[in-house]
Design a protein around this motif. Sequence first.
Motif, short mmCIF file in Angstrom:
data_model
loop_
_atom_site.label_atom_id
_atom_site.label_comp_id
_atom_site.label_asym_id
_atom_site.label_seq_id
_atom_site.Cartn_x
_atom_site.Cartn_y
_atom_site.Cartn_z
N ARG A 1 0.83 -1.21 0.00
CA ARG A 1 0.00 0.00 0.00
C ARG A 1 0.87 1.26 0.00
O ARG A 1 0.54 2.26 -0.65
N LEU A 2 1.99 1.20 0.71
CA LEU A 2 2.93 2.32 0.68
C LEU A 2 3.53 2.48 -0.72
O LEU A 2 3.74 3.60 -1.19
N ALA A 3 3.79 1.35 -1.37
CA ALA A 3 4.33 1.41 -2.74
C ALA A 3 3.33 2.07 -3.68
O ALA A 3 3.69 2.89 -4.53
N TRP A 4 2.07 1.71 -3.51
CA TRP A 4 1.01 2.35 -4.31
C TRP A 4 1.03 3.86 -4.07
O TRP A 4 0.99 4.65 -5.01
N ALA A 5 1.12 4.24 -2.81
CA ALA A 5 1.17 5.67 -2.46
C ALA A 5 2.39 6.34 -3.08
O ALA A 5 2.36 7.51 -3.45
N ALA A 6 3.48 5.55 -3.21
CA ALA A 6 4.71 6.09 -3.80
C ALA A 6 4.65 6.10 -5.33
O ALA A 6 5.62 6.47 -5.98
#
Length: 252
Positions: free
Chosen positions: A52-57
């Motif tokens: 989910r953090l990767a998506w945000a990134a």
Amino acid sequence: MPFETALTEEDLRRNIAAIRARMDAACQRSGRSPQDVRLLPVSKTVPEERLRLAWAAGVREMGENKVQEAYGKWQAMRQDMPGLRWCLIGHLQTNKARLVAEFASEFHALDSLRAARALDARLQALGRSLDVLVQINTSGEASKFGLAPQEALAFMRELPAFASLNVRGLMTLAMHTTDEPQVRQCFALLRDLRDRLRQDAPQGAALAELSMGMSGDFEWAIEEGATTVRVGQAIFGARSLPDSHYWPEGKA
Ligand SMILES: *Cc1c(COP(=O)(O)O)cnc(C)c1O
């Protein structure tokens, strides 16, 4: 190699930017356009919170090598992350073809007619199609999946029978060594094979893709012609288990 675990969106942004800069430099060195080389983040073993953090990134596609793991992540995240593409990059057991047909956008490890037949049947039933790459064993290592290079043309000639498979190119894992000439030789072999298949195989110019290069060797792969590099640890951090765990030895 000590890849630090990326724990925040900021860590991920920084790692991705650093890899992209190294990719662009490799393109420059080899007279290629950076736009012609895609970074596919490999998220196997990385838990959902960090994806989910990767998506945000800004990550919009993930590479996974185990169907069940990828399917579970897709199910958990599909609502919140519409448009996130899942690329299966590992060997397929035909009894998992149904799952792959349901959620995958790409499959990089096609290496048998049996798998092609199973995928095509499931895809047709769902009215879907799938971009596929044919995996080639360029290192000659018995533990690696993939067709022998000399089998590739005959294999390509069978694939038009499977209308839901869009064959886009080739994929390989280089020899498991830090010896640069041996690794480069694997990549060069894949490129030469792709070039020959573009002339001789029924898919012709559609065979544009060369999926090759990982955290330890993506710059060499780009210099040898990669169009997609599959990078996991240099983005997300070191995995705790050795690669033999993810690439099962033997072909049971
Ligand atoms: C895990 C994996 C990668 C990425 O390897 P890293 O060392 O994490 O960059 C690439 N390709 C395949 C097929 C993999 O299974």
